[in-house]
Motif scaffolding. Structure first.
Motif, PDB file in Angstrom:
ATOM      1  N   ASN A   1       0.801  -1.231   0.000  1.00 13.90           N
ATOM      2  CA  ASN A   1       0.000   0.000   0.000  1.00 13.90           C
ATOM      3  C   ASN A   1       0.829   1.274   0.000  1.00 13.90           C
ATOM      4  OD1 ASN A   1      -2.344  -1.637   0.145  1.00 13.90           O
ATOM      5  ND2 ASN A   1      -2.136  -1.720   2.368  1.00 13.90           N
ATOM      6  N   SER A   2       2.127   1.169  -0.216  1.00 18.07           N
ATOM      7  CA  SER A   2       2.963   2.366  -0.286  1.00 18.07           C
ATOM      8  C   SER A   2       3.018   2.843  -1.736  1.00 18.07           C
ATOM      9  CB  SER A   2       4.378   2.071   0.205  1.00 18.07           C
ATOM     10  OG  SER A   2       5.198   3.197  -0.005  1.00 18.07           O
ATOM     11  N   THR A   3       2.918   4.138  -1.913  1.00 19.02           N
ATOM     12  CA  THR A   3       3.016   4.710  -3.260  1.00 19.02           C
ATOM     13  C   THR A   3       4.373   5.368  -3.483  1.00 19.02           C
ATOM     14  OG1 THR A   3       2.016   6.764  -2.476  1.00 19.02           O
ATOM     15  CG2 THR A   3       0.524   5.102  -3.418  1.00 19.02           C
ATOM     16  N   ALA A   4       5.206   5.344  -2.464  1.00 11.41           N
ATOM     17  CA  ALA A   4       6.517   5.990  -2.546  1.00 11.41           C
ATOM     18  C   ALA A   4       7.425   5.250  -3.515  1.00 11.41           C
ATOM     19  CB  ALA A   4       7.156   6.047  -1.172  1.00 11.41           C
ATOM     20  N   LYS A   5       8.182   5.990  -4.287  1.00 16.30           N
ATOM     21  CA  LYS A   5       9.137   5.415  -5.231  1.00 16.30           C
ATOM     22  C   LYS A   5      10.575   5.742  -4.838  1.00 16.30           C
ATOM     23  CE  LYS A   5       6.315   3.758  -8.415  1.00 16.30           C
ATOM     24  NZ  LYS A   5       6.161   2.346  -8.574  1.00 16.30           N
ATOM     25  N   LYS A   6      10.755   6.707  -3.960  1.00 17.27           N
ATOM     26  CA  LYS A   6      12.099   7.155  -3.596  1.00 17.27           C
ATOM     27  C   LYS A   6      12.692   6.227  -2.541  1.00 17.27           C
ATOM     28  CE  LYS A   6      14.431  11.430  -2.235  1.00 17.27           C
ATOM     29  NZ  LYS A   6      15.418  10.883  -1.363  1.00 17.27           N
ATOM     30  N   SER A   7      13.968   5.895  -2.711  1.00 16.33           N
ATOM     31  CA  SER A   7      14.681   5.089  -1.733  1.00 16.33           C
ATOM     32  C   SER A   7      16.097   5.628  -1.614  1.00 16.33           C
ATOM     33  CB  SER A   7      14.724   3.618  -2.161  1.00 16.33           C
ATOM     34  OG  SER A   7      15.652   2.906  -1.380  1.00 16.33           O
ATOM     35  N   THR A   8      16.437   6.103  -0.439  1.00 15.00           N
ATOM     36  CA  THR A   8      17.764   6.650  -0.196  1.00 15.00           C
ATOM     37  C   THR A   8      18.833   5.584  -0.420  1.00 15.00           C
ATOM     38  OG1 THR A   8      16.763   8.104   1.434  1.00 15.00           O
ATOM     39  CG2 THR A   8      19.153   7.930   1.465  1.00 15.00           C
ATOM     40  N   LYS A   9      18.569   4.380   0.059  1.00 14.11           N
ATOM     41  CA  LYS A   9      19.520   3.287  -0.078  1.00 14.11           C
ATOM     42  C   LYS A   9      19.706   2.909  -1.545  1.00 14.11           C
ATOM     43  CE  LYS A   9      20.253  -1.306   1.945  1.00 14.11           C
ATOM     44  NZ  LYS A   9      19.653  -2.298   2.855  1.00 14.11           N
ATOM     45  N   LEU A  10      18.619   2.859  -2.293  1.00 17.45           N
ATOM     46  CA  LEU A  10      18.696   2.524  -3.716  1.00 17.45           C
ATOM     47  C   LEU A  10      19.434   3.612  -4.494  1.00 17.45           C
ATOM     48  CD1 LEU A  10      17.909   0.483  -5.906  1.00 17.45           C
ATOM     49  CD2 LEU A  10      15.736   1.705  -6.129  1.00 17.45           C
ATOM     50  N   GLU A  11      19.185   4.855  -4.158  1.00 24.13           N
ATOM     51  CA  GLU A  11      19.906   5.956  -4.815  1.00 24.13           C
ATOM     52  C   GLU A  11      21.411   5.830  -4.584  1.00 24.13           C
ATOM     53  OE1 GLU A  11      18.172   9.557  -3.330  1.00 24.13           O
ATOM     54  OE2 GLU A  11      16.340   9.311  -4.518  1.00 24.13           O
ATOM     55  N   GLU A  12      21.799   5.457  -3.376  1.00 25.06           N
ATOM     56  CA  GLU A  12      23.224   5.284  -3.065  1.00 25.06           C
ATOM     57  C   GLU A  12      23.802   4.092  -3.826  1.00 25.06           C
ATOM     58  OE1 GLU A  12      26.930   6.171  -1.226  1.00 25.06           O
ATOM     59  OE2 GLU A  12      25.151   7.350  -1.681  1.00 25.06           O
ATOM     60  N   LEU A  13      23.038   3.018  -3.924  1.00 27.26           N
ATOM     61  CA  LEU A  13      23.497   1.858  -4.698  1.00 27.26           C
ATOM     62  C   LEU A  13      23.729   2.242  -6.151  1.00 27.26           C
ATOM     63  CD1 LEU A  13      23.920  -1.313  -4.963  1.00 27.26           C
ATOM     64  CD2 LEU A  13      21.565  -1.305  -5.792  1.00 27.26           C
ATOM     65  N   VAL A  14      22.796   2.936  -6.748  1.00 25.43           N
ATOM     66  CA  VAL A  14      22.928   3.349  -8.152  1.00 25.43           C
ATOM     67  C   VAL A  14      24.163   4.229  -8.325  1.00 25.43           C
ATOM     68  CG1 VAL A  14      21.850   4.701 -10.008  1.00 25.43           C
ATOM     69  CG2 VAL A  14      20.474   3.070  -8.682  1.00 25.43           C
ATOM     70  N   ARG A  15      24.381   5.144  -7.398  1.00 21.17           N
ATOM     71  CA  ARG A  15      25.563   6.012  -7.468  1.00 21.17           C
ATOM     72  C   ARG A  15      26.850   5.183  -7.420  1.00 21.17           C
ATOM     73  NH1 ARG A  15      29.425   7.761  -4.683  1.00 21.17           N
ATOM     74  NH2 ARG A  15      28.796   6.844  -2.705  1.00 21.17           N
ATOM     75  N   ILE A  16      26.925   4.255  -6.480  1.00 25.58           N
ATOM     76  CA  ILE A  16      28.119   3.424  -6.324  1.00 25.58           C
ATOM     77  C   ILE A  16      28.357   2.583  -7.569  1.00 25.58           C
ATOM     78  CG2 ILE A  16      29.057   1.428  -5.075  1.00 25.58           C
ATOM     79  CD1 ILE A  16      27.671   2.648  -2.546  1.00 25.58           C
ATOM     80  N   VAL A  17      27.318   1.932  -8.056  1.00 26.68           N
ATOM     81  CA  VAL A  17      27.466   1.060  -9.230  1.00 26.68           C
ATOM     82  C   VAL A  17      27.858   1.869 -10.455  1.00 26.68           C
ATOM     83  CG1 VAL A  17      26.255  -0.532 -10.793  1.00 26.68           C
ATOM     84  CG2 VAL A  17      25.956  -0.736  -8.313  1.00 26.68           C
ATOM     85  N   ASN A  18      27.253   3.019 -10.641  1.00 25.59           N
ATOM     86  CA  ASN A  18      27.623   3.866 -11.785  1.00 25.59           C
ATOM     87  C   ASN A  18      29.097   4.270 -11.713  1.00 25.59           C
ATOM     88  OD1 ASN A  18      25.180   3.855 -13.177  1.00 25.59           O
ATOM     89  ND2 ASN A  18      24.392   5.611 -12.048  1.00 25.59           N
ATOM     90  N   GLU A  19      29.591   4.575 -10.512  1.00 28.19           N
ATOM     91  CA  GLU A  19      30.997   4.948 -10.349  1.00 28.19           C
ATOM     92  C   GLU A  19      31.942   3.775 -10.577  1.00 28.19           C
ATOM     93  OE1 GLU A  19      31.633   6.603  -6.482  1.00 28.19           O
ATOM     94  OE2 GLU A  19      30.561   8.465  -6.946  1.00 28.19           O
ATOM     95  N   GLN A  20      31.537   2.585 -10.156  1.00 29.17           N
ATOM     96  CA  GLN A  20      32.430   1.423 -10.145  1.00 29.17           C
ATOM     97  C   GLN A  20      32.357   0.554 -11.400  1.00 29.17           C
ATOM     98  OE1 GLN A  20      34.480   0.442  -7.396  1.00 29.17           O
ATOM     99  NE2 GLN A  20      34.029   2.472  -6.608  1.00 29.17           N
ATOM    100  N   SER A  21      31.260   0.620 -12.153  1.00 29.51           N
ATOM    101  CA  SER A  21      31.010  -0.372 -13.200  1.00 29.51           C
ATOM    102  C   SER A  21      31.946  -0.273 -14.405  1.00 29.51           C
ATOM    103  CB  SER A  21      29.550  -0.314 -13.659  1.00 29.51           C
ATOM    104  OG  SER A  21      29.279   0.929 -14.269  1.00 29.51           O
ATOM    105  N   GLU A  22      32.612   0.842 -14.597  1.00 36.29           N
ATOM    106  CA  GLU A  22      33.548   0.920 -15.723  1.00 36.29           C
ATOM    107  C   GLU A  22      34.852   0.192 -15.422  1.00 36.29           C
ATOM    108  OE1 GLU A  22      34.129   4.564 -17.795  1.00 36.29           O
ATOM    109  OE2 GLU A  22      32.047   5.194 -17.456  1.00 36.29           O
ATOM    110  N   GLU A  23      35.227   0.145 -14.152  1.00 38.26           N
ATOM    111  CA  GLU A  23      36.491  -0.486 -13.764  1.00 38.26           C
ATOM    112  C   GLU A  23      36.306  -1.874 -13.157  1.00 38.26           C
ATOM    113  OE1 GLU A  23      38.691   2.096 -11.171  1.00 38.26           O
ATOM    114  OE2 GLU A  23      38.004   3.865 -12.257  1.00 38.26           O
ATOM    115  N   HIS A  24      35.118  -2.171 -12.686  1.00 36.91           N
ATOM    116  CA  HIS A  24      34.899  -3.411 -11.940  1.00 36.91           C
ATOM    117  C   HIS A  24      33.684  -4.164 -12.479  1.00 36.91           C
ATOM    118  CE1 HIS A  24      37.724  -2.145  -8.807  1.00 36.91           C
ATOM    119  NE2 HIS A  24      37.186  -0.943  -8.923  1.00 36.91           N
ATOM    120  N   LYS A  25      33.712  -5.477 -12.263  1.00 35.08           N
ATOM    121  CA  LYS A  25      32.511  -6.285 -12.460  1.00 35.08           C
ATOM    122  C   LYS A  25      31.886  -6.454 -11.084  1.00 35.08           C
ATOM    123  CE  LYS A  25      32.796  -8.695 -16.737  1.00 35.08           C
ATOM    124  NZ  LYS A  25      32.152  -9.829 -17.372  1.00 35.08           N
TER     125      LYS A  25
END
Length: 189
Positions: free
Chosen positions: A75-99
């Motif tokens: 029943n939540s309509t929220a789409k924002k997730s602080t933890k998910l935003e941080e994950l996306v940031r980390i993966v975007n930074e790391q994915s060019e150099e790391h698998k």
């Protein structure tokens, strides 16, 4: 009957040590509100009652899901997730150099993570994937330099597959059992 037990360190002493990093993330306002409401309801529910282990785990699971993403909360309509935003940031930074391999306990969370990282064309493994397709997905990750992100539930990807092409593992949410987390991390090491 004799059993010989050898540790990984004895067999492969050249393996580098695992390096662990914990990243603390503050809940956003909506997440904090939902978490505090759950905590308040829990305190009201347990007054004068003896809860079973299953009931306690159910409350802990709901708390973990709030921290993962409010999209997991019924029943939540929220789409924002602080933890998910941080994950996306980390993966975007790391994915060019790391698998990178990302584990979550929840299939629904892996679906959300896949959606948010779609621009990286992640491989997504969960319990619905057939055995032959699993091996095809693993091979694609292991051999294709363009496939840099592998997302999996702990149950599907934490045992029985080898993901040694990866050099980063992210536990989006850890399992209650440290042994299962260690076994999943050892799929890469």
């Amino acid at each position: 009957l004799f059993m010989v037990r050898r540790t990984k360190d004895e067999v492969l002493p050249e393996l580098p040590d695992k390096v662990y990093q914990t990243i603390d993330i503050e809940l956003g306002d909506e997440e904090r509100k939902a978490y505090n409401e759950l905590k308040k309801n829990f305190k009201t529910t347990i007054r004068g009652k003896e809860l079973s282990v299953v009931d306690k785990l159910s409350w802990l699971t709901r708390a973990q899901q709030i921290c993962d993403s409010l999209e997991l909360v019924p029943n939540s309509t929220a789409k924002k997730s602080t933890k998910l935003e941080e994950l996306v940031r980390i993966v975007n930074e790391q994915s060019e150099e790391h698998k990178i391999v990302i584990f979550s306990k929840y299939k629904s969370m892996t679906n959300i993570i896949e959606r948010e990282l779609q621009h990286l064309k992640p491989i997504h493994l969960n319990g619905d994937v057939e055995s032959l397709d699993r091996q095809t997905m693993v091979n694609a990750f292991q051999l294709d330099p363009e496939r840099r992100v592998f997302i999996s539930t702990l149950g599907a990807g934490g045992v029985g597959i080898t993901l040694t092409a990866a050099d980063v593992v992210i536990f989006y949410d850890a399992h209650w059992s440290p042994a299962l987390n260690n076994q999943a991390a050892d799929r890469l090491h």
